[in-house]
Design a protein around this motif. Sequence first.
Motif, PDB file in Angstrom:
ATOM      1  N   VAL A 133       0.840  -1.201   0.000  1.00 44.25           N
ATOM      2  CA  VAL A 133       0.000   0.000   0.000  1.00 44.25           C
ATOM      3  C   VAL A 133       0.877   1.254   0.000  1.00 44.25           C
ATOM      4  O   VAL A 133       0.658   2.203  -0.754  1.00 44.25           O
ATOM      5  CB  VAL A 133      -0.949  -0.011   1.226  1.00 44.25           C
ATOM      6  CG1 VAL A 133      -1.738   1.289   1.316  1.00 44.25           C
ATOM      7  CG2 VAL A 133      -1.895  -1.204   1.137  1.00 44.25           C
ATOM      8  N   SER A 181      -7.572  -2.585   0.893  1.00 49.15           N
ATOM      9  CA  SER A 181      -7.081  -1.200   0.991  1.00 49.15           C
ATOM     10  C   SER A 181      -7.432  -0.353  -0.233  1.00 49.15           C
ATOM     11  O   SER A 181      -7.043   0.811  -0.313  1.00 49.15           O
ATOM     12  CB  SER A 181      -5.564  -1.197   1.164  1.00 49.15           C
ATOM     13  OG  SER A 181      -5.199  -1.889   2.327  1.00 49.15           O
ATOM     14  N   PHE A 203      -9.323   2.925   0.418  1.00 52.29           N
ATOM     15  CA  PHE A 203      -8.436   3.850   1.153  1.00 52.29           C
ATOM     16  C   PHE A 203      -7.479   4.555   0.186  1.00 52.29           C
ATOM     17  O   PHE A 203      -7.332   5.785   0.198  1.00 52.29           O
ATOM     18  CB  PHE A 203      -7.682   3.030   2.215  1.00 52.29           C
ATOM     19  CG  PHE A 203      -6.502   3.706   2.838  1.00 52.29           C
ATOM     20  CD1 PHE A 203      -6.664   4.765   3.725  1.00 52.29           C
ATOM     21  CD2 PHE A 203      -5.206   3.267   2.551  1.00 52.29           C
ATOM     22  CE1 PHE A 203      -5.551   5.381   4.312  1.00 52.29           C
ATOM     23  CE2 PHE A 203      -4.105   3.879   3.133  1.00 52.29           C
ATOM     24  CZ  PHE A 203      -4.278   4.938   4.004  1.00 52.29           C
TER      25      PHE A 203
END
Length: 442
Positions: free
Chosen positions: A75, A112, A115
């Motif tokens: 990420v 993720s 996000f």
Amino acid sequence: MKSRELALKVLLDIEENNNYSNIAINKHFKNINMNNQDRGLATELIYGVVENKYYLDYIIDKLSKIKCKKMNIYVKILLRMGIYQILLLDSISDYAAVNETVSLVKKYDKRSSGFVNAILRNVIRQKDTIGEVDIKDDTIMYLSTRYSYKPWMIKNWINNFSKEFTEDLLEANNEKPSVYLRTNTLKITRDELIEKLINEGVVCSKVPMVEEAIKVENLKNIENNQLFKDGLFTIQDISSMIVGKVMNPKENSLVLDVCSAPGGKTTHLATLMNNTGQVISRDIFEHKLKLIQSTVDRLGLTNVDVQSFDASILDESSVDKFDYVLADVPCSGLGIIRRKPEIKYKEKAELKGLPDIQKTILNNASKYVKIGGTLVYSTCTIQDNENIDIINDFLANNSNFTLVPIGEVKVDLDNQENGYLKIYPNIHDIDGFFIAKLKRVR
């Protein structure tokens, strides 16, 4: 494999294994079938993210409740890549930067993706202001964040040079390094080589500083180029070529290069001697010795003897034997940050022992020089404690050596009369180097 995914894999390798970017790129790019444009984008993303790591993390931390240090590595790297494309890469649309990044997040850490999507869209919304670094009152932290360096380096340079010089240097280190070829004058003249390169569509120009040097703009996939395979040129930076020019060995001399990998200076010296005499080329790593030997063979040199030997150990059999000795010693590399941006993140402690190693190697190398012979000391750093301080310390303990004026090149007019060159990327627009020329007088 798409270019962004390739960039992700290389950046992971760099982050997890502390690998140099050029080594990681060579490893991952090796057997991949990809056109030049995709390779170019992958390379741009890798260097861009490595060069701007602290700056990108600063922006992520501004926008995210979860700080970079706590993030999943995939990420974190994908966010860096996405933000780099949005803020610093003009050739990519914001839409493509977000979409491509989010689809990679879905592949590597699905939960993720929302996000990452939110953060990147936030960057686009605040594009005009989000890139500002808001720590203006602390110069060192501001520059360290803005240009992505360990704070100790910035502090060191401001103390040793000045704030203006340091900012200039940081800007220069951000520029893309040029690629230079050294003509193999045993096989072809520079003009003839330029003609052949132009016929291949390569944009190239002469470099006034060194008469065998050519600057090239768009030479891709060099290893597979026929002119390269035929040994008509080799890749070498100007500063590195200047070392050979300063040494200026006469034909039929006996020359020793004590730390010679990857072999650029060794093969240059051998070429300057017109394939006469002998250059003993030493290093300690087996894979590096093979690399030197393959360059020697490709260039058609018959006057080079590649040997495995540790420069930090005195070789009794070489004492008083050589006309010319080169000590191109291991150093912090702070002059070649353009080429190896990871150097910006070195800890001060990692570099602490270098001056002692440099002194040892220089001392040993000096023992191999005949009376009347030449000793050249060089580094690819701009730190005085690895450069002029080492030379002054050596001269204080070895009255049989003296610095001699350097007349072979016109580079550093302030110092070359005194026997050394201080080369800076922001002043000379080439790699940062230090070169000192000494003579054994008795």
